[in-house]
Design a protein around this motif. Structure first.
Motif, short mmCIF file in Angstrom:
data_model
loop_
_atom_site.label_atom_id
_atom_site.label_comp_id
_atom_site.label_asym_id
_atom_site.label_seq_id
_atom_site.Cartn_x
_atom_site.Cartn_y
_atom_site.Cartn_z
N ILE A 1 0.86 -1.19 0.00
CA ILE A 1 0.00 0.00 0.00
C ILE A 1 0.89 1.23 0.00
N ALA A 2 0.69 2.11 -0.98
CA ALA A 2 1.48 3.34 -1.07
C ALA A 2 0.55 4.55 -1.00
N ILE A 3 0.77 5.38 0.01
CA ILE A 3 0.00 6.61 0.15
C ILE A 3 0.91 7.80 -0.11
N PHE A 4 0.42 8.73 -0.90
CA PHE A 4 1.19 9.90 -1.33
C PHE A 4 0.49 11.16 -0.83
N ILE A 5 1.24 12.03 -0.14
CA ILE A 5 0.67 13.25 0.43
C ILE A 5 1.75 14.33 0.48
N ASN A 6 1.33 15.58 0.57
CA ASN A 6 2.28 16.70 0.58
C ASN A 6 3.33 16.54 1.68
N SER A 7 2.86 16.35 2.91
CA SER A 7 3.73 16.12 4.07
C SER A 7 2.86 15.51 5.15
N LEU A 8 3.43 15.27 6.31
CA LEU A 8 2.65 14.73 7.42
C LEU A 8 2.58 15.77 8.54
N GLU A 9 2.34 17.03 8.14
CA GLU A 9 2.20 18.08 9.15
C GLU A 9 0.84 17.97 9.82
N SER A 10 0.56 18.87 10.77
CA SER A 10 -0.60 18.70 11.65
C SER A 10 -1.90 19.18 11.01
N GLY A 11 -2.44 18.37 10.13
CA GLY A 11 -3.73 18.68 9.51
C GLY A 11 -4.64 17.48 9.55
N GLY A 12 -5.90 17.68 9.14
CA GLY A 12 -6.88 16.61 9.20
C GLY A 12 -6.57 15.46 8.26
N ALA A 13 -6.21 15.76 7.01
CA ALA A 13 -5.89 14.70 6.05
C ALA A 13 -4.67 13.93 6.51
N GLU A 14 -3.70 14.65 7.07
CA GLU A 14 -2.47 14.03 7.55
C GLU A 14 -2.75 13.06 8.71
N ARG A 15 -3.69 13.45 9.58
CA ARG A 15 -4.04 12.56 10.69
C ARG A 15 -4.73 11.30 10.15
N VAL A 16 -5.58 11.46 9.15
CA VAL A 16 -6.24 10.31 8.53
C VAL A 16 -5.20 9.35 7.96
N VAL A 17 -4.23 9.90 7.23
CA VAL A 17 -3.18 9.08 6.63
C VAL A 17 -2.39 8.33 7.70
N SER A 18 -2.02 9.02 8.77
CA SER A 18 -1.25 8.36 9.84
C SER A 18 -2.07 7.26 10.50
N ASN A 19 -3.36 7.51 10.72
CA ASN A 19 -4.23 6.48 11.32
C ASN A 19 -4.33 5.25 10.43
N LEU A 20 -4.54 5.47 9.13
CA LEU A 20 -4.66 4.35 8.19
C LEU A 20 -3.37 3.54 8.13
N LEU A 21 -2.24 4.22 7.98
CA LEU A 21 -0.96 3.51 7.85
C LEU A 21 -0.59 2.76 9.12
N ASN A 22 -0.85 3.36 10.26
CA ASN A 22 -0.51 2.70 11.53
C ASN A 22 -1.29 1.41 11.71
N LEU A 23 -2.52 1.39 11.24
CA LEU A 23 -3.32 0.16 11.35
C LEU A 23 -2.95 -0.84 10.27
N TRP A 24 -2.78 -0.35 9.05
CA TRP A 24 -2.45 -1.25 7.94
C TRP A 24 -1.07 -1.87 8.07
N SER A 25 -0.15 -1.17 8.72
CA SER A 25 1.24 -1.66 8.80
C SER A 25 1.34 -2.99 9.55
N LYS A 26 0.29 -3.33 10.31
CA LYS A 26 0.29 -4.60 11.04
C LYS A 26 0.04 -5.77 10.10
N GLU A 27 -0.51 -5.50 8.93
CA GLU A 27 -0.90 -6.57 8.01
C GLU A 27 -0.30 -6.43 6.61
N TYR A 28 -0.06 -5.19 6.18
CA TYR A 28 0.40 -4.96 4.82
C TYR A 28 1.79 -4.31 4.80
#
Length: 378
Positions: A6-33
């Motif tokens: 799974i590859a997610i592409f985003i501007n950066s991981l600064e403190s915004g709503g989309a960035e929090r969504v991305v971090s939440n998704l990756l942290n959960l998916w990293s256990k399996e993918y």
């Protein structure tokens, strides 16, 4: 059996709503993918699981808008090389610039492009040359994606009706409710003195913090403002001019905003436009009642279930199922809502009791299944 990439592409991981969504998704998916995060700017605010592999296009952050526009094909070529090297089948991008680059990279290497639009473009890009350029790019590039996801129904309809995007769907943002509840219990350095409203958001014109400051001038309550942005100095000056230093506090950006939200009495939100305001769900998860402007889009979908999301209040407040809605840019009606919530304990208690119930509808374990149906199942 090969592990799904799974590859997610985003501007950066600064403190915004989309960035929090991305971090939440990756942290959960990293256990399996096998998870990868591709950044335009190598900046990270949110913590990521160590199993997530980070790749950066290493673009300097401080560039003019014109230079950023010219660099889109260059970054698209860089992304295509990464896709080829790591053999990614699809790239899931978040935020407008990353979406442009994702679609353009198909010129150099064919792959499935799944883009995420997190705001309402017709409202976000309605002014000036920058607005015209972005509206043109969205209308030209977004329809070329394999799928355009939005985070609210209202946002999706904006893309369909105003930008001719056909391959569309929407998935509400996912939230780690257990994590929010745990973090909300931490102590904070500021001492609550009296009835306190709290708001969280970037300090810019779209979030309209001035509206809340104006509304609270004659209310016997404090206001905590959590966030940072280009209007910080202007807001500080405005608070001083109104002699509100003893009741309006700019607390800056916080790694744990939930600890502050949970210590306040009421959450107030004054945005002029949104895609899907994460902070409303986070406030509900902290057990806080909510007042929000009825901006397009998001608040009505969250607080007024089963209502017409295209409807927008003009001259009155609405006691919706899960919170209070007020017209945008209307200081009188926002003040009316804030006064009501201070003075009516029964209404306040009713919303407080419903808050976590509504937040649970957006639990990450529910929402993530919708993403997996799109990008994880081959």
């Amino acid at each position: 059996m090969d592990v799904k990439k799974i590859a997610i592409f985003i501007n950066s991981l600064e403190s915004g709503g989309a960035e929090r969504v991305v971090s939440n998704l990756l942290n959960l998916w990293s256990k399996e993918y096998d998870c990868y995060l591709i950044l335009i700017h190598n900046y990270k605010f949110y913590e990521l699981d160590k199993r997530v592999k980070i790749i950066s296009l290493e673009e300097p952050k401080e560039l003019s808008g014109f230079v950023k526009l010219l660099r889109l094909p260059i970054l698209a070529y860089k992304l295509s090389k990464i896709i080829k090297e790591y053999k990614f089948d699809n790239i899931v991008s978040f935020l407008t610039r990353a979406n442009y680059i994702n679609v353009l990279s198909n010129i150099f290497i064919k792959h499935q492009t799944i883009i995420n639009e997190r705001a309402m473009p017709s409202l976000q890009y309605q002014y000036g040359l920058n607005g015209k350029i972005n509206r043109f790019l969205i209308k030209y590039l977004y329809p070329k994606s394999d799928l355009c996801l939005s985070n609210s129904y209202g946002n999706m309809m904006d893309l369909k009706n105003n930008f001719n995007v056909i391959k569309l769907s929407y998935i509400h943002n996912p939230f780690n409710i257990e994590m929010i509840e745990k973090m909300s219990k931490e102590e904070i350095e500021i001492k609550k003195k009296r009835f306190t409203f709290v708001t969280v958001g970037r300090l810019d014109k779209g979030k309209n913090h001035k509206l809340i400051i104006d509304a609270i001038r004659d209310i016997d309550a404090d206001l905590w403002i959590i966030g940072d942005g280009n209007l910080k100095e202007e807001l500080q000056k405005y608070i001083k001019e109104l002699s509100l230093n003893d009741k309006v506090y700019l607390l800056g950006k916080k790694e744990n905003p939930f600890a502050y939200i949970s210590k306040a009495d009421y959450f107030v939100f004054a945005s002029n436009h949104e895609g899907f305001p994460n902070v409303l769900i986070e406030a509900l998860a902290c057990g806080l009642p909510i007042i929000s402007t009825d901006c397009q889009s998001g608040p009505r979908e969250i607080l007024a279930l089963n209502s017409d999301v295209s409807f927008q209040l003009k001259d009155k407040i609405e006691l919706a199922e899960y919170g209070v809605l007020a017209p945008i840019k209307n200081v009188g009606k926002l003040k009316e809502a804030m006064d009501l919530m201070i003075n009516d304990e029964q209404i306040r208690t009713n919303y407080k009791e419903k808050a976590k119930q509504r937040a649970n509808d957006f639990r990450i374990d529910k929402i993530i299944k919708q993403y997996e149906e799109i990008i994880c199942v081959e």
